[in-house]
Motif scaffolding. Structure first.
Motif, short mmCIF file in Angstrom:
data_model
loop_
_atom_site.label_atom_id
_atom_site.label_comp_id
_atom_site.label_asym_id
_atom_site.label_seq_id
_atom_site.Cartn_x
_atom_site.Cartn_y
_atom_site.Cartn_z
N PRO A 34 13.60 11.86 9.53
CA PRO A 34 13.60 11.17 8.22
C PRO A 34 12.20 10.61 7.94
N SER A 35 11.27 11.75 7.79
CA SER A 35 10.05 11.47 7.29
C SER A 35 9.84 10.63 6.02
N VAL A 36 9.05 9.81 5.85
CA VAL A 36 8.67 8.93 4.85
C VAL A 36 7.88 9.99 3.72
N GLY A 37 7.01 10.33 4.19
CA GLY A 37 5.92 11.32 3.08
C GLY A 37 6.96 12.43 2.67
N ALA A 38 7.67 12.97 3.51
CA ALA A 38 8.31 14.33 3.20
C ALA A 38 9.43 13.77 2.08
N MET A 74 -6.93 10.07 2.91
CA MET A 74 -5.90 9.19 3.51
C MET A 74 -4.78 10.41 3.49
N ARG A 75 -3.66 9.52 4.40
CA ARG A 75 -2.76 10.62 4.47
C ARG A 75 -1.88 10.64 3.20
N SER A 76 -1.65 9.78 2.25
CA SER A 76 -0.88 9.60 1.26
C SER A 76 -1.19 10.77 0.17
N LEU A 81 -6.23 1.87 10.55
CA LEU A 81 -6.14 0.55 9.64
C LEU A 81 -5.38 -0.47 10.33
N ARG A 82 -4.09 -0.28 10.99
CA ARG A 82 -3.52 -1.49 11.65
C ARG A 82 -4.13 -1.74 13.01
N GLY A 83 -4.85 -0.83 13.65
CA GLY A 83 -5.46 -1.10 15.06
C GLY A 83 -6.59 -2.19 14.63
N THR A 134 6.65 0.63 12.93
CA THR A 134 5.50 1.19 13.74
C THR A 134 4.17 0.46 13.26
N ASP A 135 4.25 0.45 11.96
CA ASP A 135 2.87 -0.17 11.32
C ASP A 135 2.75 -1.66 11.79
N ALA A 136 3.73 -2.45 12.07
CA ALA A 136 3.46 -3.74 12.67
C ALA A 136 3.21 -3.98 13.98
N LYS A 142 0.89 -1.22 0.13
CA LYS A 142 -0.05 -0.08 0.03
C LYS A 142 1.01 1.12 0.21
N ASN A 143 1.83 1.41 0.79
CA ASN A 143 2.74 2.41 1.05
C ASN A 143 3.71 2.80 -0.19
N SER A 144 3.65 1.72 -1.27
CA SER A 144 4.45 2.15 -2.34
C SER A 144 3.50 2.55 -3.39
N ASN A 156 7.62 4.64 19.17
CA ASN A 156 8.81 5.85 19.07
C ASN A 156 8.25 6.61 17.73
N ILE A 157 7.54 6.30 17.05
CA ILE A 157 7.34 7.29 15.91
C ILE A 157 5.98 8.10 15.91
N PHE A 158 4.93 7.50 16.35
CA PHE A 158 3.55 8.34 16.55
C PHE A 158 3.17 8.51 17.95
N PRO A 191 -0.90 13.87 16.11
CA PRO A 191 -0.70 14.92 15.27
C PRO A 191 0.22 14.44 14.19
N ARG A 192 -0.40 14.72 12.75
CA ARG A 192 0.54 14.36 11.77
C ARG A 192 0.71 15.57 10.95
N PRO A 193 1.62 16.49 11.34
CA PRO A 193 1.85 17.85 10.53
C PRO A 193 2.75 17.53 9.23
N ILE A 194 2.57 18.42 8.46
CA ILE A 194 3.62 18.30 7.02
C ILE A 194 4.46 19.42 6.83
N ASP A 195 4.80 19.95 8.23
CA ASP A 195 5.80 21.15 8.15
C ASP A 195 7.12 20.83 7.26
N LEU A 196 7.64 19.39 7.69
CA LEU A 196 8.84 19.10 7.07
C LEU A 196 8.63 18.99 5.27
N HIS A 197 7.37 18.71 4.79
CA HIS A 197 7.18 18.57 3.50
C HIS A 197 7.13 20.05 3.14
C1 EPZ Z 1 4.15 6.54 6.29
O1 EPZ Z 1 3.30 7.71 7.06
C2 EPZ Z 1 3.32 5.51 6.17
N1 EPZ Z 1 2.01 5.94 5.33
C3 EPZ Z 1 2.91 5.13 7.55
O2 EPZ Z 1 1.85 4.17 7.55
C4 EPZ Z 1 4.14 4.82 8.37
O3 EPZ Z 1 3.54 4.68 9.80
C5 EPZ Z 1 5.04 5.89 8.43
O4 EPZ Z 1 5.14 6.44 7.08
C6 EPZ Z 1 6.27 5.70 9.22
O5 EPZ Z 1 6.86 4.61 8.69
C7 EPZ Z 1 2.26 6.05 3.89
O6 EPZ Z 1 3.31 5.63 3.53
C8 EPZ Z 1 1.06 6.46 3.15
P1 EPZ Z 1 6.26 10.03 8.51
P2 EPZ Z 1 3.98 9.33 6.96
O7 EPZ Z 1 6.32 11.38 7.83
O8 EPZ Z 1 4.73 9.64 5.65
C9 EPZ Z 1 6.37 13.30 11.98
C10 EPZ Z 1 -0.16 2.49 7.53
O9 EPZ Z 1 -0.37 1.97 8.71
N2 EPZ Z 1 6.11 13.99 10.85
O10 EPZ Z 1 7.50 9.23 8.49
O11 EPZ Z 1 2.98 10.21 7.32
C11 EPZ Z 1 5.04 12.51 12.09
O12 EPZ Z 1 3.85 13.21 12.96
C12 EPZ Z 1 0.69 3.96 7.83
O13 EPZ Z 1 0.21 2.11 6.52
C13 EPZ Z 1 6.41 15.73 11.33
O14 EPZ Z 1 6.36 15.97 12.64
O15 EPZ Z 1 4.94 9.14 8.22
C14 EPZ Z 1 5.23 11.18 12.80
O16 EPZ Z 1 5.38 11.37 14.09
C15 EPZ Z 1 0.30 4.44 9.01
N3 EPZ Z 1 6.33 16.58 10.11
C16 EPZ Z 1 6.59 11.05 12.00
O17 EPZ Z 1 7.04 12.09 11.65
C17 EPZ Z 1 6.00 16.26 9.06
O18 EPZ Z 1 6.03 17.08 8.13
C18 EPZ Z 1 6.67 9.92 11.09
O19 EPZ Z 1 6.03 10.41 9.98
C19 EPZ Z 1 6.11 14.85 8.75
C20 EPZ Z 1 6.16 13.77 9.87
#
Ligand code: EPZ
Length: 421
Positions: free
Chosen positions: A162-166, A91-93, A371-373, A305-307, A22-24, A327-329, A120-126
């Motif tokens: 090291p934000s995945v989405g960013a 969705m987040r993605s 989702l994972r819960g 974290t997802d597992a 899914k996350n790819s 340690n992630i969320f 909180p799921r900010p997007i400040d890094l993006h």
């Molecule tokens: C991706 O989310 C995954 N989602 C998540 O999977 C996964 O848990 C996460 O990476 C960590 O591996 C998708 O790929 C669609 P992050 P993402 O940016 O990109 C903080 C699932 O169950 N953060 O690495 O949102 C954030 O709040 C989902 O499949 C900032 O502070 O994860 C979090 O605490 C759940 N500012 C941490 O970083 C930002 O700008 C990790 O977030 C971005 C993130």
């Protein structure tokens, strides 16, 4: 609204093919926007998040077609750069469409993304990264108006986390930017390497994915391509936890064991035997699972974290007390109260969950919180005596391709309530 009903206590056995990740697939579908010709993506799982991505692409003027597990996207006719709020919230993605649309047309309008509520799921890094690349962002009435008036330019970016989405968003904006972009402290998840493989096959010049530092040399233009999505390492862990918690023996095919090393070692620590051969593995559960003193979630290649929710559900049946540190969320234990309705003995305090293994779980009514819960409730329900009814299953359907059919194939007594069939 349909529910999932499980009559627990069956021992799982047999073999399954694990779905595409899914996350790819979600960032790869967004990336088709930056390739203004036809892209063919294979091994796409049938998920509501994939449907949402296709709706976003179609709404932007792309032509999409799904045939089985293959999605074809022709983004040549892209005619819009605004993503509807209703779809952003699904969705987040959805947030990675920001980088893709700006990468293609130099501007985009989005609202805040949705997705699982894990704190909180900010997007400040993006956003701060995109600003460094020449994007101006103004916020009005909950929408972000983003524009690179003088075009996107390469930049040196240091991610504080090291934000995945960013990391994905920066790559999507950088592939056709002018000059070199360097991402320091980049996320190293396999899904990011898969995105880079897709983009490089379309003519991009991305190096270093899977390491701390990623280099993207901007190119004039990308072209169409064909790509197959990597296996879903979290879905694989989900079915492994279901096999382990029921005392079963299951073979998983179409996986990438090298993406799962941290997870495999925790399964082994709990007493499971795991035999790997190529892109398959066989997990054999012990008679009784052993506790795992401490599991800590962290960034890849650490325990994902997802597992975590699946591991916690499994350890509810282990002998002894296990500790899980998230340690992630900030708030990823919302499903624990639902697990407790099945008799689980779990205490959470901040980012720590203490799981006291118990002899038996008993089926009950519960609701998926994310989702994972939600998948954790399915896992626990399989091991509980009697019936478990799980509501709010739309959360689960965002990320699992036919989880009910897959588990039924392994011998579980699991079905949807009438409305779904
Ligand atoms: C991706 O989310 C995954 N989602 C998540 O999977 C996964 O848990 C996460 O990476 C960590 O591996 C998708 O790929 C669609 P992050 P993402 O940016 O990109 C903080 C699932 O169950 N953060 O690495 O949102 C954030 O709040 C989902 O499949 C900032 O502070 O994860 C979090 O605490 C759940 N500012 C941490 O970083 C930002 O700008 C990790 O977030 C971005 C993130």
């Amino acid at each position: 609204m349909s529910e999932i009903i499980i009559n627990g206590g069956r021992v799982l056995s047999g073999e399954i093919d694990v779905q595409g990740a899914k996350n790819s697939v979600l960032p790869v579908l967004a990336a088709t926007i930056v390739c203004p010709q036809t892209c063919t993506v294979h091994n796409c799982p049938d998920l509501s998040d994939v449907e949402t991505s296709v709706k976003i692409l179609t709404g932007l003027g792309c032509r999409c077609k799904r045939e089985g597990n293959t999605v074809t996207v022709d983004s040549g006719g892209l005619s819009d750069y605004k993503i509807p709020e209703s779809l952003m919230r699904e969705m987040r993605s959805s947030v990675v469409f920001l980088g893709a649309v700006i990468g293609r047309v130099g501007k985009a309008v989005i609202s805040s993304p949705g997705g699982c509520e894990l704190g909180p799921r900010p997007i400040d890094l993006h956003l701060s990264a995109l600003c460094k690349m020449g994007v101006t962002i103004t916020e009005e009435h909950g929408f972000l108006y983003c524009e690179a008036e003088n075009g996107l330019r390469g930049a040196e970016i240091n991610l504080s986390f090291p934000s995945v989405g960013a990391t994905e968003n920066i790559i999507l904006a950088a592939v056709t930017a002018k000059g070199l972009t360097v991402i320091h402290n980049a996320a190293k998840e396999p899904e990011i390497s898969d995105l880079a493989d897709f983009l490089n096959s379309a003519g991009a010049r991305i190096y270093g994915c899977g390491s701390d530092t990623v280099y993207i040399n901007g190119v004039e233009r990308l072209h169409g391509t064909e790509h197959s999505i990597i296996p879903d390492r979290i879905a694989a862990a989900t079915y492994m936890a279901c096999a382990a918690v029921t005392g079963g023996k299951v073979k998983l095919n179409s996986i990438m064991p090298s993406h799962m090393m941290s997870q495999l070692s925790v399964f082994r620590e709990s007493g499971c035997n795991i035999e790997i051969s190529g892109k398959s593995l066989v997990i054999t559960a012990p008679k009784v699972l052993s506790r795992v003193p401490t599991v800590r979630s962290t960034v890849y290649p650490g325990f994902p974290t997802d597992a975590g929710p699946l591991m916690i559900a499994m350890l509810c049946k282990a002998v002894g007390t296990s500790v899980f540190v998230e340690n992630i969320f900030e708030n990823r234990f919302r499903y624990v109260d639902e697990l407790k309705r099945l008799g689980a003995k779990i205490k959470t305090e901040g980012k720590i969950a203490v799981i006291e293994g118990c002899e038996r779980l008993s089926g009950a009514g519960c609701k998926a919180t994310d989702l994972r819960g939600g998948a954790a409730l399915v896992c626990a329900g399989l091991a509980a005596s009697g019936n478990t009814r799980i509501g709010e299953i739309h959360h689960i359907e965002r990320g699992y391709d036919d989880i009910v059919g897959t588990l039924a194939e392994l011998g579980a007594d699991i079905k949807y309530t009438a409305e779904k069939e």
